[in-house]
Write a protein that holds these residues in place. Structure first.
Motif, PDB file in Angstrom:
ATOM      1  N   ARG A  97      -5.530  15.164  84.363  1.00 18.30           N
ATOM      2  CA  ARG A  97      -6.058  16.312  85.110  1.00 18.30           C
ATOM      3  C   ARG A  97      -6.264  15.918  86.574  1.00 18.30           C
ATOM      4  NH1 ARG A  97      -9.464  20.858  83.054  1.00 18.30           N
ATOM      5  NH2 ARG A  97     -10.614  21.694  84.802  1.00 18.30           N
ATOM      6  N   ASP A  98      -6.790  14.697  86.782  1.00 18.10           N
ATOM      7  CA  ASP A  98      -6.969  14.199  88.159  1.00 18.10           C
ATOM      8  C   ASP A  98      -5.613  14.119  88.870  1.00 18.10           C
ATOM      9  OD1 ASP A  98      -9.686  13.884  87.643  1.00 18.10           O
ATOM     10  OD2 ASP A  98      -9.456  11.800  86.967  1.00 18.10           O
ATOM     11  N   GLN A  99      -4.621  13.672  88.100  1.00 24.33           N
ATOM     12  CA  GLN A  99      -3.278  13.572  88.685  1.00 24.33           C
ATOM     13  C   GLN A  99      -2.772  14.952  89.130  1.00 24.33           C
ATOM     14  OE1 GLN A  99       0.486  13.038  86.397  1.00 24.33           O
ATOM     15  NE2 GLN A  99       0.437  10.983  87.258  1.00 24.33           N
ATOM     16  N   SER A 100      -3.088  15.968  88.334  1.00 25.39           N
ATOM     17  CA  SER A 100      -2.683  17.330  88.716  1.00 25.39           C
ATOM     18  C   SER A 100      -3.383  17.766  90.005  1.00 25.39           C
ATOM     19  CB  SER A 100      -3.028  18.329  87.609  1.00 25.39           C
ATOM     20  OG  SER A 100      -2.304  18.043  86.456  1.00 25.39           O
ATOM     21  N   TYR A 101      -4.650  17.383  90.152  1.00 27.55           N
ATOM     22  CA  TYR A 101      -5.376  17.736  91.377  1.00 27.55           C
ATOM     23  C   TYR A 101      -4.732  17.083  92.591  1.00 27.55           C
ATOM     24  CZ  TYR A 101      -9.209  19.669  88.550  1.00 27.55           C
ATOM     25  OH  TYR A 101      -9.958  20.426  87.698  1.00 27.55           O
ATOM     26  N   VAL A 102      -4.451  15.796  92.457  1.00 26.36           N
ATOM     27  CA  VAL A 102      -3.850  15.058  93.581  1.00 26.36           C
ATOM     28  C   VAL A 102      -2.469  15.644  93.900  1.00 26.36           C
ATOM     29  CG1 VAL A 102      -2.947  12.813  94.308  1.00 26.36           C
ATOM     30  CG2 VAL A 102      -5.149  12.928  93.116  1.00 26.36           C
ATOM     31  N   SER A 103      -1.679  15.881  92.862  1.00 24.97           N
ATOM     32  CA  SER A 103      -0.319  16.419  93.067  1.00 24.97           C
ATOM     33  C   SER A 103      -0.370  17.781  93.752  1.00 24.97           C
ATOM     34  CB  SER A 103       0.402  16.586  91.725  1.00 24.97           C
ATOM     35  OG  SER A 103       0.422  15.368  91.040  1.00 24.97           O
ATOM     36  N   THR A 104      -1.308  18.603  93.311  1.00 19.76           N
ATOM     37  CA  THR A 104      -1.444  19.935  93.890  1.00 19.76           C
ATOM     38  C   THR A 104      -1.733  19.860  95.387  1.00 19.76           C
ATOM     39  OG1 THR A 104      -2.247  20.883  91.853  1.00 19.76           O
ATOM     40  CG2 THR A 104      -2.910  21.978  93.838  1.00 19.76           C
ATOM     41  N   ALA A 105      -2.660  18.974  95.738  1.00 18.09           N
ATOM     42  CA  ALA A 105      -3.025  18.853  97.157  1.00 18.09           C
ATOM     43  C   ALA A 105      -1.828  18.387  97.983  1.00 18.09           C
ATOM     44  CB  ALA A 105      -4.190  17.879  97.320  1.00 18.09           C
ATOM     45  N   ILE A 106      -1.041  17.489  97.425  1.00 17.22           N
ATOM     46  CA  ILE A 106       0.142  17.008  98.149  1.00 17.22           C
ATOM     47  C   ILE A 106       1.188  18.120  98.246  1.00 17.22           C
ATOM     48  CG2 ILE A 106       2.114  15.395  98.030  1.00 17.22           C
ATOM     49  CD1 ILE A 106      -0.409  13.968  98.913  1.00 17.22           C
ATOM     50  N   LEU A 107       1.380  18.858  97.160  1.00 15.96           N
ATOM     51  CA  LEU A 107       2.392  19.927  97.162  1.00 15.96           C
ATOM     52  C   LEU A 107       2.073  21.023  98.172  1.00 15.96           C
ATOM     53  CD1 LEU A 107       3.168  20.431  93.361  1.00 15.96           C
ATOM     54  CD2 LEU A 107       4.802  19.789  95.126  1.00 15.96           C
ATOM     55  N   ILE A 108       0.834  21.441  98.203  1.00 14.68           N
ATOM     56  CA  ILE A 108       0.509  22.540  99.123  1.00 14.68           C
ATOM     57  C   ILE A 108       0.596  22.063 100.574  1.00 14.68           C
ATOM     58  CG2 ILE A 108      -2.034  22.325  99.060  1.00 14.68           C
ATOM     59  CD1 ILE A 108       0.003  25.579  99.183  1.00 14.68           C
ATOM     60  N   GLN A 109       0.214  20.805 100.809  1.00 15.80           N
ATOM     61  CA  GLN A 109       0.366  20.261 102.159  1.00 15.80           C
ATOM     62  C   GLN A 109       1.849  20.221 102.527  1.00 15.80           C
ATOM     63  OE1 GLN A 109      -2.472  19.429 104.031  1.00 15.80           O
ATOM     64  NE2 GLN A 109      -0.954  19.554 105.671  1.00 15.80           N
ATOM     65  N   GLN A 110       2.662  19.844 101.537  1.00 15.89           N
ATOM     66  CA  GLN A 110       4.102  19.793 101.761  1.00 15.89           C
ATOM     67  C   GLN A 110       4.646  21.179 102.080  1.00 15.89           C
ATOM     68  OE1 GLN A 110       5.425  16.444 101.312  1.00 15.89           O
ATOM     69  NE2 GLN A 110       6.624  17.554 102.840  1.00 15.89           N
ATOM     70  N   ALA A 111       4.103  22.190 101.392  1.00 14.61           N
ATOM     71  CA  ALA A 111       4.539  23.568 101.640  1.00 14.61           C
ATOM     72  C   ALA A 111       4.249  23.954 103.095  1.00 14.61           C
ATOM     73  CB  ALA A 111       3.806  24.517 100.692  1.00 14.61           C
ATOM     74  N   LEU A 112       3.032  23.661 103.531  1.00 16.84           N
ATOM     75  CA  LEU A 112       2.643  24.036 104.895  1.00 16.84           C
ATOM     76  C   LEU A 112       3.447  23.241 105.927  1.00 16.84           C
ATOM     77  CD1 LEU A 112      -1.217  24.179 104.285  1.00 16.84           C
ATOM     78  CD2 LEU A 112       0.315  26.121 104.538  1.00 16.84           C
ATOM     79  N   ASP A 113       3.640  21.953 105.654  1.00 16.10           N
ATOM     80  CA  ASP A 113       4.411  21.113 106.588  1.00 16.10           C
ATOM     81  C   ASP A 113       5.871  21.552 106.641  1.00 16.10           C
ATOM     82  OD1 ASP A 113       2.080  19.760 106.987  1.00 16.10           O
ATOM     83  OD2 ASP A 113       2.633  17.971 105.847  1.00 16.10           O
ATOM     84  N   THR A 114       6.395  21.981 105.497  1.00 12.61           N
ATOM     85  CA  THR A 114       7.789  22.444 105.466  1.00 12.61           C
ATOM     86  C   THR A 114       7.931  23.696 106.339  1.00 12.61           C
ATOM     87  OG1 THR A 114       8.079  21.531 103.253  1.00 12.61           O
ATOM     88  CG2 THR A 114       9.661  23.208 103.922  1.00 12.61           C
ATOM     89  N   HIS A 115       6.966  24.591 106.241  1.00 12.65           N
ATOM     90  CA  HIS A 115       7.025  25.806 107.059  1.00 12.65           C
ATOM     91  C   HIS A 115       6.885  25.503 108.553  1.00 12.65           C
ATOM     92  CE1 HIS A 115       6.225  28.884 103.625  1.00 12.65           C
ATOM     93  NE2 HIS A 115       7.464  28.488 103.697  1.00 12.65           N
ATOM     94  N   GLU A 116       6.272  24.391 108.881  1.00 11.22           N
ATOM     95  CA  GLU A 116       6.178  23.985 110.296  1.00 11.22           C
ATOM     96  C   GLU A 116       7.556  23.719 110.885  1.00 11.22           C
ATOM     97  OE1 GLU A 116       3.689  23.575 112.694  1.00 11.22           O
ATOM     98  OE2 GLU A 116       2.650  24.789 111.207  1.00 11.22           O
ATOM     99  N   LYS A 117       8.486  23.333 110.004  1.00 11.38           N
ATOM    100  CA  LYS A 117       9.826  22.967 110.493  1.00 11.38           C
ATOM    101  C   LYS A 117      10.677  24.198 110.802  1.00 11.38           C
ATOM    102  CE  LYS A 117       9.897  18.909 107.514  1.00 11.38           C
ATOM    103  NZ  LYS A 117      10.371  18.531 106.181  1.00 11.38           N
ATOM    104  N   VAL A 118      10.230  25.377 110.367  1.00 16.03           N
ATOM    105  CA  VAL A 118      11.054  26.580 110.514  1.00 16.03           C
ATOM    106  C   VAL A 118      11.334  26.924 111.969  1.00 16.03           C
ATOM    107  CG1 VAL A 118      11.138  29.083 110.099  1.00 16.03           C
ATOM    108  CG2 VAL A 118      10.410  27.539 108.294  1.00 16.03           C
TER     109      VAL A 118
END
Lengths: 320, 262
Positions: free
Chosen positions: B56-77
């Motif tokens: 469950r902790d791993q899911s929390y960490v993964s989620t935080a990384i994924l959403i940050q990745q989403a926002l960072d990816t949109h920065e590249k647009v």
């Protein structure tokens, strides 16, 4: 008849939704608020909220509970429109400049992400974990559908299954979950939730096929863009699949690329329009509508059920 | 033994995130984004201290990384020199990673964290608009906004998991990292929102040298404050070496694995 006439008894509830949508985008950051409002004020059919409300009416309807789901669904749809305009480099939407045209891509990206976040915020008022599984799955599928659409561009060897999976993901699922989540928020029984999901799914499929037909049969004025734009952009839609069953048309379709001249496109569109492709596509759309109506048979008689039926029939007959 | 266990947790989490991020067509056309190991190690720090790490902790960490990745990816647009197709897929990749964050948390299910992270995304986008449209009135406000942009997701997760004592340190370290990244952009002749804001709004008589000096001074001050926080938090040495030394010595290119082996 106008679409809104079919659910006129929801007028005051739709107003509640509109008011809530305004609240939802009421950011302290003025530019973000202006950009969001720019799209919101352009209007739209609000078909997803309507499906949420009507489906909830099959069960225990409480507008103050249901409105959060309806607003969430509309915000997700709006967020995807803002990002779609960046994807398509579109200047106009609903007769207004798009956010990326009025401001720029960066503002459009931030606005879309902001709307998505606001949508999830509203959605979390619903504490049923199943509802979140349903919606999150639909959102991921929606993205996968859009990615697949780009991957499949000008890929003329794709099959009908690719097409149906694509339109399921890009259009039908969000309408299906609008109905299903409305039913969940209205605390209907599982059977009704299932029926309403499939009703929305089939209506969504019919809606997208009709859209794909209209891209050939409507005028530039009605579409707000040149007819046949889908094919020119490499999107292989149902009428094209049917048209390609004819050898001559197939050869012409295979020659389409990004630089195909307007005259050549015009000629091809005329050929597709006058072929059986349009009728055959319309028949498929009608079959989906019939399936949608069949799902309603198992629901108790009500005004909401009648509206759902009328909307499905309206979608089947729409001309633009 | 402890180090081995941590290494295993990190490797497993990296694999889990990499699997989520991988999409064959996106990978082929725009590539799969690299996992931010600094952010990941920061997120895992409380679990290292707690000495437990569940799936469950791993899911929390993964989620935080994924959403940050989403926002960072949109920065590249908005970045220049990208083809139409690349821009289209970058938008969709970001949307897809956002959807994955929601899907993972729905699967746990943790509706409260969905709400908290949604609020963070909302806040981050409001602040991004503020800093890109020159709405900040002072350097302090600008830096506060920048720190929030970088740390709002981690803050949301740490609050949710009652790791609040880690938030000030995370905020400082992520701000240092962002400022150093902006310095790198500037030095390489690319657009830096921090440098352009400082040049245009905050420093009257400026040269590129004076802006650079101002930013460097801010970084040094933040490092000093971060070091003080580390002392206050009484982090054990074996945990410190995993993260903090890397951050403060600016050697971001070295992953956490090198730190462990070194």
């Amino acid at each position: 008849m106008k679409l809104t006439m079919l659910y006129s008894f929801l007028k005051s509830d739709i107003e509640v939704i509109e008011e809530e949508l305004n609240q939802a985008i009421d950011s302290d950051t003025s530019l973000l608020k202006d950009a969001s409002l720019h799209l919101l004020e352009a209007g739209g059919k609000r078909i997803r909220p309507v499906f949420v409300l009507l489906s909830a009416k099959i069960g225990n309807y409480d507008i103050h509970k249901v409105k959060n789901v309806a607003v969430a669904l509309e915000l997700i749809h709006m967020a995807s429109l803002v990002h779609d305009d960046v994807i398509d480099n579109s200047d106009m939407r609903r007769g207004r400049k798009t956010i990326q045209a009025e401001w720029d891509n960066q503002v459009a990206m931030y606005t879309g992400d902001y709307m998505f976040a606001r949508a999830l915020n509203y959605m979390t008022s619903l504490r049923d974990p199943e509802a979140h599984k349903i919606l999150s799955n639909a959102i991921v599928e929606l993205c996968l559908g859009e990615i697949a659409q780009i991957e499949d561009k000008y890929r003329f060897d794709q099959n009908l299954r690719d097409y149906f999976r694509r339109i399921k993901r890009k259009t039908a699922l969000l309408i299906a979950v609008s109905c299903q989540l409305g039913a969940v928020a209205g605390e209907t029984d599982k059977e009704s939730q299932k029926r309403l999901f499939w009703f929305g799914y089939y209506v969504g499929m019919a809606y997208q096929i009709t859209d794909d037909i209209l891209d050939f049969t409507s005028t530039e004025e009605e579409l707000g863009k040149p007819a046949g734009g889908d094919l020119l952009q490499g999107n292989i839609t149902l009428p094209v699949f049917f048209a390609m069953e004819d050898d001559i048309l197939r050869r012409k379709v295979l020659r389409v690329h990004e630089e195909t001249s307007p005259n050549e496109m015009k000629e091809l569109i005329e050929l597709i329009k006058t072929s059986d492709a349009i009728t055959q596509s319309a028949e498929v759309s009608q079959r989906y509508l019939k399936k949608a109506l069949k799902q309603l048979d198992g629901l108790p008689a009500s005004r909401a059920k009648k509206s759902l039926r009328d909307i499905a029939l309206f979608i089947g007959k729409r001309k633009y | 033994m402890i180090i081995e266990r941590r290494k295993h947790w990190i490797e497993e989490t990296v694999q889990h995130i990499a699997k989520q991020l991988h999409h064959p067509y996106l990978h082929k056309t725009i590539g799969t984004p690299e996992i931010d190991m600094d952010r990941l190690s920061l997120l895992m720090l409380p679990f290292f201290l707690k000495k437990t790490y569940t799936s469950r902790d791993q899911s929390y960490v993964s989620t935080a990384i994924l959403i940050q990745q989403a926002l960072d990816t949109h920065e590249k647009v908005s970045a220049e020199n990208s083809s139409l197709k690349s821009r289209q897929l970058t938008v969709l990749a970001g949307d897809y990673y956002s959807g994955l964050y929601y899907k993972i948390l729905s699967g746990i299910p943790d509706i409260e964290l969905i709400r908290k992270i949604a609020y963070s995304i909302q806040e981050i986008n409001e602040y991004k608009i503020e800093i890109t449209s020159n709405r900040c009135n002072s350097i302090e406000q600008f830096l506060e906004r920048l720190a929030d942009i970088e740390s709002s997701i981690i803050t949301g997760v740490f609050e949710h998991l009652s790791f609040t004592e880690m938030i000030p340190l995370a905020k400082k370290l992520l701000l240092i990292k962002r400022l150093q990244k902006e310095e790198e952009l500037y030095v390489n002749g690319k657009h830096s929102i921090v440098f352009s804001s400082f040049e245009n709004s905050f420093i009257g008589e400026h040269t590129s040298v004076s802006v650079m000096k101002t930013i460097e001074k801010i970084i040094q001050q933040l490092k000093k404050e971060a070091e003080e926080l580390i002392v206050q938090l009484k982090l054990p040495d074996d945990v410190k070496i995993l993260l903090i030394f890397e951050q403060l010595s600016s050697r971001y290119e070295h992953s956490i694995f090198y730190a462990e082996e070194g």
